[in-house]
Write an enzyme that holds these catalytic residues in place. Structure first.
Site, PDB file in Angstrom:
ATOM      1  N   SER A 157      -4.729   8.933  -5.210  1.00  0.00           N
ATOM      2  CA  SER A 157      -4.111   9.502  -5.428  1.00  0.00           C
ATOM      3  C   SER A 157      -2.932   8.241  -5.727  1.00  0.00           C
ATOM      4  O   SER A 157      -1.404   7.605  -5.923  1.00  0.00           O
ATOM      5  CB  SER A 157      -2.640   9.583  -3.502  1.00  0.00           C
TER       6      SER A 157
ATOM      7  N   LYS B  19      -1.814   2.438  -0.181  1.00  0.00           N
ATOM      8  CA  LYS B  19      -0.657   3.089  -1.491  1.00  0.00           C
ATOM      9  C   LYS B  19       0.346   2.296  -1.349  1.00  0.00           C
ATOM     10  O   LYS B  19       0.176   1.225  -1.072  1.00  0.00           O
ATOM     11  CB  LYS B  19       0.239   4.448  -0.087  1.00  0.00           C
TER      12      LYS B  19
END
Length: 142
Positions: A60, A97
């Site tokens: 990701s 993230k």
């Protein structure tokens, strides 16, 4: 998903040779270019009491240059800001993230278009554990 690797103040510094440059073109005698010795721990860890390591797992964050297996250096003493790459708790686990502030909302945004951003809802117990200060690639390009 993540394995936390606690760190401790080393008994002795790890001092390694540091070369000013290593040509990617024609070879040169690198030993002649040795500038100084470099303590890797001192380079990567600014605040030992608030720093931990973890390994990234999954694709990701590939757009940020963080690949599965990379070692992340995370500092819990840094106040997270919009744009920082952070390690956060989410659904009982940890995730890495980019912290984004958009239209009055905070998001945990991936750096891979195949993954959706996650809206941070304070009532759901999402917490920022720390700011990623370094990502160390776990493999050599082939």
């Amino acid at each position: 998903m993540f394995r936390i690797i606690p760190i401790f103040e080393p008994v002795a510094p790890l001092s390694l040779p540091c070369f000013e440059t290593v040509p990617a073109g024609f070879p040169s005698p690198a030993q002649d270019h040795a500038e100084k010795r470099l303590d890797v721990y001192e380079l990567l860890v600014r605040r030992p009491a608030s720093t931990f390591f973890c390994r990234a797992d999954g694709p990701s964050m590939q757009g940020a240059g963080i690949n599965s297996g990379d070692l992340l250096v995370v500092d819990r003493a840094i106040e997270p800001q919009a744009g920082d790459v952070v390690v956060a708790t989410l659904d009982g686990g940890l995730t890495v993230k980019r912290l984004v502030h958009q239209h009055g909302c905070w998001l945990l945004a991936p750096e891979n278009p195949e993954f959706p951003p996650l809206v941070i809802n304070p009532e759901e117990g999402v917490m920022i554990w720390g700011v990623v200060t370094y990502s160390i690639t776990g493999h050599c390009p082939r």
